[in-house]
Design a protein around this motif. Structure first.
Motif, PDB file in Angstrom:
ATOM      1  N   GLY A  65      -6.902   2.523  -0.747  1.00 55.32           N
ATOM      2  CA  GLY A  65      -6.016   1.888  -1.712  1.00 55.32           C
ATOM      3  C   GLY A  65      -5.664   0.489  -1.295  1.00 55.32           C
ATOM      4  O   GLY A  65      -5.634   0.163  -0.106  1.00 55.32           O
ATOM      5  N   SER A  66      -5.396  -0.338  -2.290  1.00 56.83           N
ATOM      6  CA  SER A  66      -4.916  -1.696  -2.070  1.00 56.83           C
ATOM      7  C   SER A  66      -4.241  -2.126  -3.359  1.00 56.83           C
ATOM      8  O   SER A  66      -4.865  -2.127  -4.423  1.00 56.83           O
ATOM      9  CB  SER A  66      -6.074  -2.633  -1.734  1.00 56.83           C
ATOM     10  OG  SER A  66      -5.587  -3.918  -1.418  1.00 56.83           O
ATOM     11  N   GLY A  67      -2.959  -2.440  -3.283  1.00 57.04           N
ATOM     12  CA  GLY A  67      -2.215  -2.805  -4.474  1.00 57.04           C
ATOM     13  C   GLY A  67      -1.807  -1.577  -5.273  1.00 57.04           C
ATOM     14  O   GLY A  67      -1.797  -0.454  -4.772  1.00 57.04           O
ATOM     15  N   LYS A  68      -1.504  -1.809  -6.535  1.00 56.54           N
ATOM     16  CA  LYS A  68      -0.972  -0.762  -7.404  1.00 56.54           C
ATOM     17  C   LYS A  68      -2.091  -0.110  -8.214  1.00 56.54           C
ATOM     18  O   LYS A  68      -2.976  -0.802  -8.698  1.00 56.54           O
ATOM     19  CB  LYS A  68       0.082  -1.362  -8.337  1.00 56.54           C
ATOM     20  CG  LYS A  68       0.846  -0.321  -9.104  1.00 56.54           C
ATOM     21  CD  LYS A  68       2.097  -0.708  -9.870  1.00 56.54           C
ATOM     22  CE  LYS A  68       2.414  -2.018 -10.323  1.00 56.54           C
ATOM     23  NZ  LYS A  68       3.577  -2.098 -11.199  1.00 56.54           N
ATOM     24  N   LEU A  69      -2.009   1.206  -8.356  1.00 58.47           N
ATOM     25  CA  LEU A  69      -2.935   1.915  -9.247  1.00 58.47           C
ATOM     26  C   LEU A  69      -2.348   1.775 -10.659  1.00 58.47           C
ATOM     27  O   LEU A  69      -2.300   0.667 -11.175  1.00 58.47           O
ATOM     28  CB  LEU A  69      -3.085   3.378  -8.814  1.00 58.47           C
ATOM     29  CG  LEU A  69      -4.129   4.224  -9.556  1.00 58.47           C
ATOM     30  CD1 LEU A  69      -5.502   3.602  -9.565  1.00 58.47           C
ATOM     31  CD2 LEU A  69      -4.194   5.623  -8.980  1.00 58.47           C
ATOM     32  N   ILE A  70      -1.911   2.834 -11.294  1.00 59.45           N
ATOM     33  CA  ILE A  70      -1.203   2.770 -12.574  1.00 59.45           C
ATOM     34  C   ILE A  70      -0.232   3.948 -12.627  1.00 59.45           C
ATOM     35  O   ILE A  70      -0.397   4.934 -11.902  1.00 59.45           O
ATOM     36  CB  ILE A  70      -2.143   2.842 -13.808  1.00 59.45           C
ATOM     37  CG1 ILE A  70      -2.884   4.183 -13.859  1.00 59.45           C
ATOM     38  CG2 ILE A  70      -3.090   1.672 -13.861  1.00 59.45           C
ATOM     39  CD1 ILE A  70      -3.595   4.443 -15.168  1.00 59.45           C
ATOM     40  N   TRP A  71       0.774   3.838 -13.479  1.00 61.37           N
ATOM     41  CA  TRP A  71       1.662   4.966 -13.710  1.00 61.37           C
ATOM     42  C   TRP A  71       0.881   6.036 -14.461  1.00 61.37           C
ATOM     43  O   TRP A  71       0.199   5.735 -15.451  1.00 61.37           O
ATOM     44  CB  TRP A  71       2.872   4.529 -14.549  1.00 61.37           C
ATOM     45  CG  TRP A  71       3.899   3.805 -13.750  1.00 61.37           C
ATOM     46  CD1 TRP A  71       4.057   2.460 -13.652  1.00 61.37           C
ATOM     47  CD2 TRP A  71       4.916   4.392 -12.934  1.00 61.37           C
ATOM     48  NE1 TRP A  71       5.115   2.161 -12.814  1.00 61.37           N
ATOM     49  CE2 TRP A  71       5.662   3.341 -12.361  1.00 61.37           C
ATOM     50  CE3 TRP A  71       5.272   5.704 -12.618  1.00 61.37           C
ATOM     51  CZ2 TRP A  71       6.729   3.548 -11.502  1.00 61.37           C
ATOM     52  CZ3 TRP A  71       6.341   5.920 -11.771  1.00 61.37           C
ATOM     53  CH2 TRP A  71       7.054   4.853 -11.227  1.00 61.37           C
ATOM     54  N   HIS A  72       0.964   7.265 -13.975  1.00 61.02           N
ATOM     55  CA  HIS A  72       0.279   8.366 -14.642  1.00 61.02           C
ATOM     56  C   HIS A  72       0.908   9.693 -14.231  1.00 61.02           C
ATOM     57  O   HIS A  72       1.726   9.753 -13.316  1.00 61.02           O
ATOM     58  CB  HIS A  72      -1.216   8.353 -14.340  1.00 61.02           C
ATOM     59  CG  HIS A  72      -1.552   8.578 -12.899  1.00 61.02           C
ATOM     60  ND1 HIS A  72      -1.421   7.599 -11.930  1.00 61.02           N
ATOM     61  CD2 HIS A  72      -1.993   9.684 -12.248  1.00 61.02           C
ATOM     62  CE1 HIS A  72      -1.792   8.089 -10.758  1.00 61.02           C
ATOM     63  NE2 HIS A  72      -2.134   9.360 -10.918  1.00 61.02           N
ATOM     64  N   VAL A  73       0.513  10.741 -14.912  1.00 59.29           N
ATOM     65  CA  VAL A  73       1.037  12.072 -14.644  1.00 59.29           C
ATOM     66  C   VAL A  73      -0.095  13.084 -14.751  1.00 59.29           C
ATOM     67  O   VAL A  73      -1.026  12.902 -15.549  1.00 59.29           O
ATOM     68  CB  VAL A  73       2.200  12.425 -15.609  1.00 59.29           C
ATOM     69  CG1 VAL A  73       1.720  12.510 -17.058  1.00 59.29           C
ATOM     70  CG2 VAL A  73       2.896  13.695 -15.202  1.00 59.29           C
ATOM     71  N   HIS A  74      -0.041  14.103 -13.923  1.00 56.61           N
ATOM     72  CA  HIS A  74      -0.946  15.248 -14.014  1.00 56.61           C
ATOM     73  C   HIS A  74      -0.077  16.409 -14.481  1.00 56.61           C
ATOM     74  O   HIS A  74       0.710  16.943 -13.700  1.00 56.61           O
ATOM     75  CB  HIS A  74      -1.594  15.545 -12.655  1.00 56.61           C
ATOM     76  CG  HIS A  74      -2.277  14.355 -12.056  1.00 56.61           C
ATOM     77  ND1 HIS A  74      -3.466  13.864 -12.531  1.00 56.61           N
ATOM     78  CD2 HIS A  74      -1.908  13.534 -11.045  1.00 56.61           C
ATOM     79  CE1 HIS A  74      -3.812  12.806 -11.824  1.00 56.61           C
ATOM     80  NE2 HIS A  74      -2.872  12.574 -10.918  1.00 56.61           N
TER      81      HIS A  74
END
Length: 122
Positions: free
Chosen positions: A36-45
């Motif tokens: 990882g590097s930086g932000k992924l995204i807002w999400h939900v499982h």
């Protein structure tokens, strides 16, 4: 006899960020590595828990009600239905353990989403 897996060797096989690589499967759960590097995204499982274990760097799991900071050797399970957004220092090494049905970015689809059928074994 099954082969042992050396985690450091597996991390050395790729450089992409936020592209999980499958290294093992047990009882319907996939063991994946990601950088990882930086932000992924807002999400939900909605239906799956997601376990994060940090090997190198620092991972912040932003949750709507606060954040969890993981250092090397730390782990955290994001429960099913909890919206989250991973934020990593450059070159953070992460292990994920989650059901095989878990979509990379939940129901969110962006150019960085890796479809389940395109996640590869290393």
């Amino acid at each position: 006899m099954p082969n042992k897996i050396n985690i450091a060797e597996k991390f050395a096989l790729f450089d992409e960020h936020w592209t999980p690589k499958i290294i093992a499967q047990a009882n319907g759960q996939l063991v994946k590595l990601a950088k990882g590097s930086g932000k992924l995204i807002w999400h939900v499982h909605e239906n799956e828990d997601e376990l994060f274990l940090v090997f190198k760097g620092r991972l912040t799991l932003m949750l709507r009600n606060g954040s969890i900071v993981l250092e090397p050797g730390d782990m955290f399970v994001v429960p099913a239905g909890v919206e989250h957004c991973p934020l990593a220092e450059p070159d953070t090494h992460i292990m994920l353990i989650e059901p095989a049905s878990t979509e990379h970015t939940g129901t969110q689809r962006t150019k960085i989403t890796v479809a389940t059928e395109h996640q590869r074994w290393i």
